[in-house]
Write a protein that holds these residues in place. Structure first.
Motif, PDB file in Angstrom:
ATOM      1  N   GLY A 209     -75.719  -5.843  32.189  1.00  0.00           N
ATOM      2  CA  GLY A 209     -75.888  -6.523  33.478  1.00  0.00           C
ATOM      3  C   GLY A 209     -75.862  -8.034  33.317  1.00  0.00           C
ATOM      4  N   CYS A 210     -76.468  -8.530  32.252  1.00  0.00           N
ATOM      5  CA  CYS A 210     -76.433  -9.983  31.995  1.00  0.00           C
ATOM      6  C   CYS A 210     -74.986 -10.441  31.821  1.00  0.00           C
ATOM      7  N   ILE A 211     -74.194  -9.601  31.163  1.00  0.00           N
ATOM      8  CA  ILE A 211     -72.788  -9.955  30.920  1.00  0.00           C
ATOM      9  C   ILE A 211     -71.996  -9.925  32.234  1.00  0.00           C
ATOM     10  N   LEU A 212     -72.337  -9.002  33.126  1.00  0.00           N
ATOM     11  CA  LEU A 212     -71.682  -9.008  34.448  1.00  0.00           C
ATOM     12  C   LEU A 212     -71.991 -10.313  35.178  1.00  0.00           C
ATOM     13  N   ALA A 245     -76.684 -11.805  21.563  1.00  0.00           N
ATOM     14  CA  ALA A 245     -76.227 -11.395  20.226  1.00  0.00           C
ATOM     15  C   ALA A 245     -74.884 -10.684  20.338  1.00  0.00           C
ATOM     16  N   ASN A 246     -74.680  -9.969  21.428  1.00  0.00           N
ATOM     17  CA  ASN A 246     -73.439  -9.215  21.621  1.00  0.00           C
ATOM     18  C   ASN A 246     -72.307 -10.033  22.220  1.00  0.00           C
ATOM     19  N   ASP A 247     -72.654 -11.021  23.024  1.00  0.00           N
ATOM     20  CA  ASP A 247     -71.601 -11.740  23.744  1.00  0.00           C
ATOM     21  C   ASP A 247     -71.663 -13.248  23.474  1.00  0.00           C
ATOM     22  N   PRO A 248     -70.676 -13.746  22.716  1.00  0.00           N
ATOM     23  CA  PRO A 248     -70.715 -15.160  22.326  1.00  0.00           C
ATOM     24  C   PRO A 248     -70.448 -16.123  23.470  1.00  0.00           C
ATOM     25  N   ARG A 249     -70.147 -15.615  24.663  1.00  0.00           N
ATOM     26  CA  ARG A 249     -69.874 -16.539  25.771  1.00  0.00           C
ATOM     27  C   ARG A 249     -71.146 -17.184  26.320  1.00  0.00           C
ATOM     28  N   LEU A 309     -78.398 -13.714  14.907  1.00  0.00           N
ATOM     29  CA  LEU A 309     -77.098 -13.256  15.433  1.00  0.00           C
ATOM     30  C   LEU A 309     -76.550 -14.212  16.488  1.00  0.00           C
ATOM     31  N   ILE A 310     -77.437 -15.031  17.053  1.00  0.00           N
ATOM     32  CA  ILE A 310     -77.019 -15.945  18.125  1.00  0.00           C
ATOM     33  C   ILE A 310     -76.542 -17.291  17.545  1.00  0.00           C
TER      34      ILE A 310
END
Ligand code: GCU
Length: 399
Positions: A209-212, A245-249, A309-310
Motif C-alpha cells: 500500500g505504501c508503494i501504491l 527496504a523493498n522499494d528504492p524509490r 537495507l535502506i
C-alpha cells in the motif's frame, strides 16, 4: 505467553550483534558494490523468508480514479484530492481510498510525505467532509477528526510538503481473519487466505500500500519524485522500514516507535519480544517466525540489518521516553549498528562513538538519525518538528 517481559536495563543482556557485512558461509563484503550485488539481496531474502513474507505481486491493472478535488482545503492553503486506487487481477478487484493534500500555490515540484494511517481517512483530517474509510475495513470505527493530532496536514503543507495517506485496513484489515478481505485476495484463493495460512502477511500488504501511494505521487508532475519520504508509526513503522527496504524509490524513511520487528533489536531482552508479538499478531508475520521465540540469537539477522537495507538513503529512528514496550535503547543501538553499512557508501551514520542521547536532543547523524522524544507511544507535533529538521538536513547533505 511463554516468556516474561523485561523492562529493566540491567536484565536486557549483552548479546553480541551479528554484522550485516558478514556472509553466511564465511567472508565479508567490503564495498558498496559488493553490498548491493551480494549481501543486500541475501538479507532481503532472509527477512522475506523468516519474518515479513514477500510483498504482493503487481496486479494486472492499477487505475487511479479522482473522486473529488477541492482547491480551498485546510483554510485555503491546500488542494485536497480523494483518489480511489482500483486494482484488478485474474478477474478479481480491490480498491484503496486515498486522502491527499498538496500545497495550493507550488511553483516548482514539492517533496512529499506518504504513510498509512490507523483510524481511517475521515479520522485523521479535521475537515468534516472527507470520504470515510469503509467501516468493515476498520479495526475500531473512529469518529471524524479523532486521529488528527498525528497528522498535522496544515503544518506540513506550510512547510512545503504534500502529504498522502490511506488506511491500513484498505490493504489488510488488522485482525486474524483480515487476510480473506485483504489485497491478497487478488492473487490467492479463499483457502489460501485463512488465519492459519500465514504466507500472505499484513505487513507486506501494508508495505504494498505504501508503494501504491508512492506511485500515485509519481503520477503527478507537481511532486518531486526524488523527495518522496515514507513515515510510519508503530506497526506501520515496521511496515515503512520494510516497504523502503523493498522499494528504492522512497527517498528516506521515518520509523516512529516501531519497536519489536521494526527498528528495535530482537537480541536484547527488553520490552516486547518475538514470543509476544507472534502470539498476539500472528497475521503480521510468516509462521516460521514463531519458532524464533526465545531463540532470537539464532536469527541470521537482527533489526539493524533491516535499517541497513535502506542505505544509503536516510532513515530517522524515533523513540519516546515512556514507550518502553518498543525498547528505545534497542532502537538506538540498531540505528547505530546500521552505520557499518552506511559507511560503505561514505556516510557516517550515527557515528561509532554515538551515545544514547538524552530526551529531545536529536542526533541527526549522516544518513541515520535518532531521537528520544519525551512522552508516550504516539506521534506528536514535536515528532514532526524533528522529522522536518531531519529531512531538511538530509536533503541539504545530498545536494
Ligand atoms: C502493539 C504491538 C506493537 C505495535 C503496536 C502498535 O503494542 O505489540 O508491536 O508496534 O501495537 O502498532 O501500536
Amino acid at each position: 505467553m511463554a516468556f516474561p517481559i523485561n523492562t529493566e536495563e540491567a536484565k536486557a543482556g549483552q548479546l553480541p550483534l551479528p554484522s550485516p557485512l558478514d556472509r553466511p558461509r564465511g567472508g565479508r563484503v567490503g564495498s558498496a558494490v559488493e553490498w548491493n550485488n551480494i549481501r543486500r539481496p541475501e538479507i532481503l531474502d532472509d527477512f522475506t523468508r523468516l519474518m515479513y513474507g514477500a510483498l504482493p505481486p503487481r496486479p494486472e491493472s492499477v487505475r487511479f480514479e479522482l473522486r473529488r478535488e477541492l482547491s480551498g482545503a485546510l483554510g485555503g492553503i491546500a488542494k485536497r484530492r480523494e483518489v480511489r486506487i482500483h486494482l484488478a487481477n485474474d478477474g478479481k478487484t480491490h480498491f484503496v481510498d486515498v486522502l491527499w493534500y498538496l500545497p495550493l500555490h507550488a511553483e516548482k515540484p514539492v517533496p512529499a510525505i506518504a504513510g498509512l494511517n490507523f483510524p481511517g481517512n475521515h479520522a485523521v483530517s479535521t475537515e468534516p467532509d472527507v470520504y470515510p474509510t469503509e467501516t468493515s475495513r476498520l479495526t475500531q470505527p473512529a469518529e471524524r477528526g479523532a486521529g488528527a493530532s498525528r497528522w498535522p496536514f496544515s503544518e506540513l503543507i506550510r512547510n512545503g510538503f504534500s502529504v498522502i495517506t490511506a488506511n491500513r485496513g484498505d490493504l489488510f484489515p488488522d485482525r486474524a481473519d483480515g487476510r480473506a478481505e485483504s489485497v491478497w485476495k487478488l492473487f490467492r484463493t479463499p483457502e489460501e487466505l485463512t488465519p492459519e495460512q500465514r504466507d500472505c502477511t499484513a505487513i507486506s500488504a501494508w508495505a504494498f500500500g505504501c508503494i501504491l501511494l508512492l506511485e500515485l505521487l509519481e503520477s503527478e508532475p507537481l511532486i518531486d519524485r526524488k523527495r518522496i519520504w515514507l513515515h510510519g508509526h508503530s506497526r506501520l513503522g515496521k511496515t515503512a522500514l520494510w516497504a523502503a527496504a523493498n522499494d528504492p524509490r522512497f527517498a528516506g524513511v521515518v520509523s516512529n516507535d516501531s519497536g519489536c520487528c521494526g527498528a528495535a533489536l530482537s537480541r536484547r531482552n527488553f520490552g516486547e519480544h518475538i514470543s509476544y508479538i507472534t502470539e498476539t499478531f500472528p497475521w503480521w508475520f510468516r509462521k516460521v517466525l514463531d519458532s524464533y521465540a526465545g531463540r532470537e540469537a539464532e536469527l541470521p539477522f537482527d533489526q539493524h540489518f533491516l535499517i541497513s537495507l535502506i542505505a544509503p538513503r536516510p532513515v530517522l529512528v524515533a523513540s519516546a521516553t515512556e514507550d518502553l514496550w518498543a525498547d528505545p535503547r534497542g532502537e538506538f543501538l540498531a540505528a547505530k549498528a546500521a552505520g557499518e553499512v552506511y559507511r560503505l557508501f561514505g556516510a557516517a551514520g550515527l557515528g561509532e562513538e554515538a551515545e544514547f542521547p538524552p530526551p529531545d536532543r536529536p542526533l541527526y547523524g549522516d544518513g541515520v538519525g535518532y531521537y528520544l522524544r519525551t512522552g508516550k507511544h504516539d506521534v506528536t507535533l514535536a515528532d514532526w518538528q524533528f522529522v522536518l529538521q531531519f529531512i531538511e538536513k538530509s536533503t541539504n547533505c545530498s545536494n
